[in-house]
Design an enzyme around this catalytic site. Structure first.
Site, PDB file in Angstrom:
ATOM      1  CE  LYS A 149      -2.183  -0.825   3.826  1.00 15.83           C
ATOM      2  NZ  LYS A 149      -1.415  -2.049   4.172  1.00 15.83           N
ATOM      3  NE  ARG A 160      -5.527   0.762  11.683  1.00 16.37           N
ATOM      4  CZ  ARG A 160      -4.515   0.261  11.002  1.00 16.37           C
ATOM      5  NH1 ARG A 160      -4.605  -0.969  10.523  1.00 16.37           N
ATOM      6  NH2 ARG A 160      -3.414   0.953  10.800  1.00 16.37           N
ATOM      7  NE  ARG A 174       9.600  -5.625   6.156  1.00 15.97           N
ATOM      8  CZ  ARG A 174       8.523  -4.855   6.298  1.00 15.97           C
ATOM      9  NH1 ARG A 174       8.169  -4.025   5.333  1.00 15.97           N
ATOM     10  NH2 ARG A 174       7.806  -4.913   7.401  1.00 15.97           N
ATOM     11  NE  ARG A 193      11.287  -3.521  10.571  1.00 18.32           N
ATOM     12  CZ  ARG A 193      10.341  -2.742  10.053  1.00 18.32           C
ATOM     13  NH1 ARG A 193      10.367  -1.447  10.265  1.00 18.32           N
ATOM     14  NH2 ARG A 193       9.368  -3.253   9.327  1.00 18.32           N
ATOM     15  NE  ARG A 247       2.566  -6.185  11.301  1.00 11.97           N
ATOM     16  CZ  ARG A 247       3.482  -5.758  10.441  1.00 11.97           C
ATOM     17  NH1 ARG A 247       4.669  -6.340  10.394  1.00 11.97           N
ATOM     18  NH2 ARG A 247       3.205  -4.761   9.620  1.00 11.97           N
TER      19      ARG A 247
END
Length: 220
Positions: A16, A91, A130, A167, A178
């Site tokens: 996004k 949301r 990542r 992270r 998530r």
């Protein structure tokens, strides 16, 4: 006439932010992000910002009424008069109803809701792959943007540590949580905008350039 007031939906890792940046560059529309708005209001010490900070300091969720008030203030600014890209809000269907109310108050309308659809396995690969330089925060990806084989990893400094880091938000356990939260909160929101006949979707499991080309075609 091209769509000028739109919302981007998609799971974490769907892209996004990348698509919003491309739209901003081409169309000159501001990206209205709830996270950015909250941080700016707290920093500026506005009444709504101070109220939001009182909840954030306790680790509590900022109430919808406060968030809606902050968004209304942002959409009323001159640079948003010609359109905007909404990111991170609403949301839930309740927040969507509140958004409808504030847009009616501003004599504006949400013209399109675009869902960037990516398979969950691909989302997990994108997020868990990542790696970040702990000094300059530059982000690499073990598959899509691999770092050099040895330090220095970054071109803007030569004292990179021997290892990049993952992270905490990018671990498999956290990513799975998530994505579960996203499914639970967003599926009712998708139905809400389907019923309003505003929802369209693009296949986000392609390169950012290809996704953007289809997105622009959809928006006109």
């Amino acid at each position: 006439m091209a769509t000028r007031r739109l919302m981007l939906l998609g799971a974490p890792g769907a892209g996004k932010g990348t698509q919003a940046q491309l739209l901003m560059q081409e169309l000159g529309l501001p990206q209205v992000s709830t996270g950015d708005i909250l941080r700016a209001a707290v920093k500026e010490g506005t009444p709504l910002g101070l109220e939001a900070q009182s909840y954030m300091n306790r680790g509590a969720l900022v109430p919808d009424a406060v968030v809606v008030g902050l968004i209304e203030d942002r959409l009323a600014r001159p640079d948003a008069g010609g359109g905007w890209i909404l990111d991170g809000f609403p949301r839930t269907p309740a927040q969507a109803e509140a958004l409808d109310g504030l847009l009616a108050h501003l004599a504006q309308s949400l013209e399109a809701v675009v869902l960037i659809d990516v398979p969950e396995a691909q989302l997990i690969e994108r997020l868990t792959g990542r790696r970040t330089c702990p000094l300059c925060k530059r982000i690499f990806h073990v598959r899509f943007n691999p770092p050099p084989a040895a330090p220095p990893f970054c071109t803007d400094h030569t004292d990179c540590p021997s290892e990049l880091v993952q992270r905490p938000d990018d671990t498999l356990e956290v990513v799975s949580k998530r994505l579960n939260v996203y499914r639970e909160s967003t599926e009712p929101l998708i139905r809400y905008y389907q019923e309003q006949q505003k929802l369209t979707s693009v296949d986000g499991d392609r390169s950012p350039e290809v996704v953007y080309s289809e997105l622009r075609e959809l928006l006109g």
